[in-house]
Design an enzyme around this catalytic site. Structure first.
Site, mmCIF file in Angstrom:
data_model
loop_
_atom_site.group_PDB
_atom_site.id
_atom_site.type_symbol
_atom_site.label_atom_id
_atom_site.label_comp_id
_atom_site.label_asym_id
_atom_site.label_seq_id
_atom_site.Cartn_x
_atom_site.Cartn_y
_atom_site.Cartn_z
ATOM 1 N N LYS A 64 -32.667 -7.259 -21.663
ATOM 2 C CA LYS A 64 -33.692 -6.967 -21.073
ATOM 3 C C LYS A 64 -34.979 -8.229 -20.986
ATOM 4 O O LYS A 64 -34.830 -8.664 -21.772
ATOM 5 C CB LYS A 64 -34.504 -5.758 -21.791
ATOM 6 C CG LYS A 64 -35.423 -5.002 -21.567
ATOM 7 C CD LYS A 64 -35.985 -3.907 -22.633
ATOM 8 C CE LYS A 64 -37.183 -2.921 -21.924
ATOM 9 N NZ LYS A 64 -37.561 -2.136 -22.822
ATOM 10 N N SER A 139 -37.972 2.559 -20.971
ATOM 11 C CA SER A 139 -38.328 1.206 -19.974
ATOM 12 C C SER A 139 -37.086 0.197 -19.672
ATOM 13 O O SER A 139 -37.193 -0.505 -18.933
ATOM 14 C CB SER A 139 -39.375 0.387 -20.597
ATOM 15 O OG SER A 139 -38.980 -0.168 -21.935
ATOM 16 N N SER A 163 -36.912 3.743 -25.303
ATOM 17 C CA SER A 163 -36.773 3.132 -24.154
ATOM 18 C C SER A 163 -35.202 2.538 -24.015
ATOM 19 O O SER A 163 -34.793 2.029 -23.056
ATOM 20 C CB SER A 163 -37.709 1.915 -24.354
ATOM 21 O OG SER A 163 -39.074 2.291 -23.604
#
Ligand SMILES: [Mg+2]
Ligand SMILES: [Zn+2]
Lengths: 469, 88, 483
Positions: A64, A139, A163
């Protein structure tokens, strides 16, 4: 099977999908109708893979874009950090690389982790791998999509309120959020420090568990990391017919409201049936403070964020807007650099910390957090081994479908409790609703990841292909 | 800045949802999860740092080893220099 | 109404920031430094890079606890690090890690002297908390730009906040001096005001004498000498009195002391009007210190100035001025104690140390610890003097020789330099005879019973002997001639 051989098997599975396969798959996926836009940057220097050593030698993993790597930019999907290459590397990345794994690329996300759809990326949304009109969740949507589309088998994400689990559920992959402190946060760009935790995505429970095991453990660079021994995480494949004999699975009624999507409800019911067949006792429990979790979360997280994001001031790194005063540097760099959702949460967080409102909001939210934690701990203390719930109230929604901020926040209603209580939780694919994946969530007491993973693996095994049908 | 009134309205809307907390049960000894970790201290040992060089790559404006910002607008000091800030 | 007849008093409290003497910064492994090239001692943590996290330096805790104990504070078992949020270019993270509603220590005091009735004049210490220092800004190096050096960012500080117990500028300066002395004795800081390791903010308000209410206060920031503290407080007092006597109100604000122009002026920074939005730092667990740790730190403390004051007065009956002079630094006070012990004579030790030794150090610019003559050598010299083997004059001459040749034995040096006193009666009688012969008039008067001439004759004998005669014995021998 011994722990060591379980790990070897999982590692062998990961090594079977090497960097060449990942690259080939990436080109196919990217060359599709519109591309997934799962990645913000890709490491193409494949040659250094040849001499990688270790149990994960040559295994590509996605990271990420809010986790510091020094090979690729770390942008947090923000304009403000466009092109920013971190001068240092996150502990989690360092650990995986020490086992021979290779950073394949950095994945798209909601800017600074603020969102549940990956629509709030400054560089454009990521699309759902099965339906490009839908969101992959967020996210960590890019990491989830990268694993779901088969580019990589494992990826790192991060959680503040769900997330990892929510996009894992939307995309139909395994996503684990460890106990708070289990994994080092050093190098994870902070959103809300008391809730943030690095998590992992995997195609299977075993592979995700192996990744977790390798990144877990005390880090002297993170004062909140737990100084406890890391247990073996990779669950055994069970051969007996009732592998969950003696296990108590809690069914918290607050997570199954009348309004729950009927397809999600049905899929969960089916999962409970299987858990019973596997020998588990399903016990109805109540966690009455659950309804307060979202309001508490959306005070604590923005409050911490308003402070954590103050360092993005255009002075030492990142993009600086042209200005002839220091106030101008701050204001213009931040208003040009931060997207609307980030600005909204900073404003909200700033507001609730103002001296006159602190008691009404921040302190109250902390009290509610303590209540939620107490309820959770009591539930586990009374003999419940794991809780099982839907990960999300609905399957993946359409891009642009949710416009009201608070409605979007409610998408986290089942996941934020684990972050508030600091307990481990995960999402497992448990079926499909009109073609869209449905995720089932397990939660366990602090540091009880092995038991949680064991139950999840048993359900995964029993569901077999049904989980993806 | 043109967005500010709209955002203020949104915030009011969001905060209205937060008002349920006012009537929530009071919990003594509220803690965040950081509180469960015991204090771990670092030993007072120097590790070499060579980040000044690395920072040249990421800093928007750096000269002779300093980060630069527009001159701070303050009262002229005795030497024509503005005063430093001091944490209080 | 005219208020000119009102007598005003000032009410002062001090906030003192003191850098703790650690090898590394408070939350990272960078070296603490002073006066080095910019941004040499920085890392992801103290640069506030995305993703970096603070980890507390154990030594900073130790020194902060020791400082708190030295100030007589209650050290709390649990204290909390909080973020103080504000934007300023010398503050890398956009917040300062400090302590807010649960500080490390509270409720101490500093004795700044004696009341007329002899009781100690105590200034209460409200709190001691731990925090990180900011970086440094340089404004005059580049055109149109301010330059940031973060070498200092993250240096551990204790902030020591007094109660508003001070009533004059002189008291404020005296409090600061005593505080600095305590911090030096506790061995927690260089406490060097010129280098900025000790920085003082003065909070000042005025009120009519006899009133117990507190007026609106102003804060004069960043004073870096005792003179500056005293002058700034006087100037601000005069300014506030003038305002009030005109019927104006004092505005709460932050001020700076302009030494050159001898005035205080407002700082333009918004300090004071800020809402710092304090909240507990989620990156740092609560700071916990247990009773055993506190006890260990307490035993590490040496005898503090106030205790030494009492002991030196009691044990050696030294005058107050001498005691203060000896306590000027911990090193000097320790030297004195060692010398008093080795020589067995506290008063003479003080005399030697504050006389010849300090004079020598003033000339050479050295600190006591660099003084070439050791405690035991000086004690040996004092013994030579006390036994009458050398005169006081010769002893002072001998010390100068010893300073040049510190490795030599004092007695040997005295011998070599001919400084030992002659006490041999035959030799002394010869000199006496010579003097009496050379000064027949005085000799006659003396022998006739004019005793007051004895002093003159002793002097003449001493002169004849080149200073080496033992004056006591000369006196006895002369006395015997008229008996
Ligand atoms: Mg302070
Ligand atoms: Zn550092």
């Amino acid at each position: 099977m011994s722990g060591a051989s379980l790990r070897m098997e999982a590692a062998a599975g990961l090594r079977a999908h090497g960097i060449g396969a990942a690259m080939a798959r990436y080109d196919v996926v990217r060359g599709g109708a519109d591309g997934l836009h799962a990645f913000l940057s890709i490491e193409r220097a494949v040659d250094r893979v040849a001499d990688a050593e270790g149990s994960l030698a040559g295994v590509p993993f996605a990271v990420k874009d809010n986790i510091a790597t020094h090979v690729l930019p770390t942008t947090c999907a923000s304009r403000l950090l466009e092109g920013y290459v971190s001068p240092y590397e996150a502990t989690v990345v360092q650990r995986l690389r020490s086992h021979g794994a290779v950073v394949f690329g950095k994945t798209n996300m909601d800017e600074f982790g603020m969102g549940s759809s990956t629509e709030h990326s400054a560089f454009g949304p990521t699309y759902h791998p099965l339906d490009p009109t839908r969101v992959p969740g967020g996210s960590s949507g890019g990491s989830a999509a990268a694993v779901a589309s088969g580019i990589v088998r494992v990826a790192l994400g991060s959680e503040t309120g769900g997330s990892v689990r929510q996009p894992a559920a939307f995309c139909g992959v395994v996503g684990i959020k460890p106990t708070y402190g289990r994994v080092s946060r050093y190098g994870l760009v902070a959103y809300a420090s008391s809730l943030d935790q690095v998590g992992v995505f995997g195609t299977t429970v075993a592979e995700a568990a192996l990744m977790l095991e390798l990144i877990a453990g005390h880090d002297p660079r993170d004062a909140t990391s737990l100084a406890v021994e890391v247990p073996s995480m990779v669950p055994a494949t069970r051969t007996d017919t009732r592998p969950l004999q003696g296990i108590v699975v809690g069914r918290p009624r607050e997570y199954f409201p009348e309004t729950l999507d009927s397809r999600v409800q049905a899929t969960c019911d089916r999962a409970f049936d299987i858990l019973r067949e596997l020998g588990a006792e399903v016990r109805d429990v109540s966690l009455p403070s659950t309804s307060l979790a979202v309001p508490a979360y959306y005070i604590i997280a923005p409050a911490e964020a308003s402070s954590n994001l103050a360092r993005f001031d255009g002075v030492r790194f990142g993009r600086r807007a042209a200005a002839d005063s220091i106030q101008g540097v701050y204001e213009h760099s931040r208003s040009a650099g931060f997207g609307r959702e980030v600005q909204r949460r900073i404003l909200l967080g700033t507001y609730v910390l103002i001296a006159g409102y602190y008691d009404a909001y921040y302190r109250r939210a902390q009290e509610v957090r303590a209540a939620i934690t107490r309820e959770m701990l009591a539930c586990f203390a009374e003999g419940v081994d794991v809780l099982f719930t839907p990960t999300t109230p609905t399957p993946a929604f359409r891009i642009g479908e949710v416009t009201d901020p608070y409605t979007m926040y409610l998408a986290d209603v089942f996941t934020v409790t684990a972050n508030l209580a600091g307990i481990p939780a995960m999402s497992l694919p448990i079926g499909r609703a009109e073609g869209l994946p449905v995720g089932g969530q397990f939660m366990a007491a602090r540091c009880e990841e092995p038991r949680m993973l064991q139950v999840a693996a048993a359900l995964e095994q029993a569901l077999g292909a049904e989980a993806h049908r | 800045e043109a967005q500010l009134p709209a955002m203020a309205e949104e915030l009011t809307g969001i905060l209205r949802h937060m008002d349920v907390l006012r009537n929530a049960p009071r919990e003594a000894g509220a803690v965040n999860s950081v509180s469960i970790t015991p204090s771990v201290w670092r030993s007072d040992t120097i590790e070499p740092s060579d980040h000044a060089i690395a920072m040249e790559r990421v800093a928007p404006m750096m000269r002779e080893g300093f980060f630069l910002v527009p001159r701070l607008a303050t009262h002229e000091g005795p030497d024509g220099a503005p005063e430093p800030s001091v944490p209080s | 109404m005219s208020t000119a007849s009102i007598a005003w008093e000032m009410v002062i409290g001090l906030e003192v920031h003191c850098q703790l003497r650690t090898a590394t910064k408070i939350f990272c492994s960078c070296a603490t430094s002073f006066g080095e090239a910019p941004n040499q001692h920085v890392c992801p943590v103290c640069l506030g890079l995305p993703g970096a996290l603070p980890v507390l330096n154990a030594e900073a805790v130790t020194l902060a606890v020791r400082a708190s104990l030295a100030l007589g504070c209650t050290v709390h078992e649990t204290s909390i690090f909080a973020r103080k949020n504000y934007f300023y270019p010398d503050l890398p993270k956009g917040y300062q890690i400090s302590q807010f509603d649960q500080p490390l220590a509270t409720d101490g005091d500093v004795v700044i002297g004696r009341h007329p009735d002899g009781s100690p004049h105590r200034i209460r210490v409200h709190r001691v908390h731990v925090e990180e220092d900011a970086g440094k800004l340089v404004h005059d190096r580049f055109p149109d730009h301010s330059a940031i050096d973060l070498n200092r960012a993250g240096t551990p500080l204790v902030e020591i906040v007094s109660e508003p117990d001070l009533r004059s500028a002189a008291e404020a300066a005296r409090y600061a001096r005593r505080l600095k002395q305590i911090l030096e004795y506790a061995d927690v800081s260089d406490a060097n005001m010129e280098e900025g390791s000790l920085r003082v903010d003065v909070n000042l308000s005025i009120r009519p004498v006899g009133s117990t209410e507190l007026g609106t206060r102003t804060e004069i920031k960043n004073l870096n000498s005792f003179t500056a503290i005293e002058r700034a407080a006087e100037l601000e007092f005069v300014r506030q009195v003038a305002l009030r006597e005109r019927g104006d109100v004092v505005e709460q604000q932050t001020l700076l002391y302009d030494e050159r122009r001898q005035r205080v002026r407002p700082a333009r920074s918004k300090e004071g009007s800020h809402d710092y939005r304090y909240f507990p730092d989620p990156d740092l667990p609560p700071l916990r210190v247990d009773a055993a740790f506190l006890e260990a730190q307490r035993t590490m403390l040496c005898e503090l100035p106030e205790a030494r004051r009492a002991r030196l007065a009691e044990q050696y009956e030294l005058p107050e001025a001498d005691i203060e002079a000896l306590l000027a630094s911990r090193e000097l006070a320790d030297w004195f104690d060692a010398l008093a012990k080795a020589s067995g004579d506290g008063r003479r030790s003080a005399h030697w140390l504050l006389g010849s030794v300090l004079a020598s150090l003033n000339t050479s610019g050295q600190a006591i610890n660099a003084y070439p003559v050791s405690v035991s050598q000086l004690a040996a010299l004092m013994h030579l003097e006390a036994s009458g083997a050398i005169s006081n004059t010769a002893a002072r001459q001998l010390l100068l020789v010893m300073e040049r040749e510190p490795s030599q034995d004092p007695h040997g040096l005295a011998e070599r330099e001919g400084l030992l006193q002659v006490r041999d009666d035959t030799a002394l009688a010869q000199w006496i005879d010579d003097v009496l012969r050379e000064h027949p008039a005085e000799a006659a008067r003396f022998l006739a019973g004019e005793r007051k001439l004895q002093g003159v004759l002793i002097g003449l004998v001493m002169k004849k002997s080149g200073g080496s005669a033992d004056p006591k014995r000369v006196s006895q021998l002369l006395g015997a001639r008229v008996a």
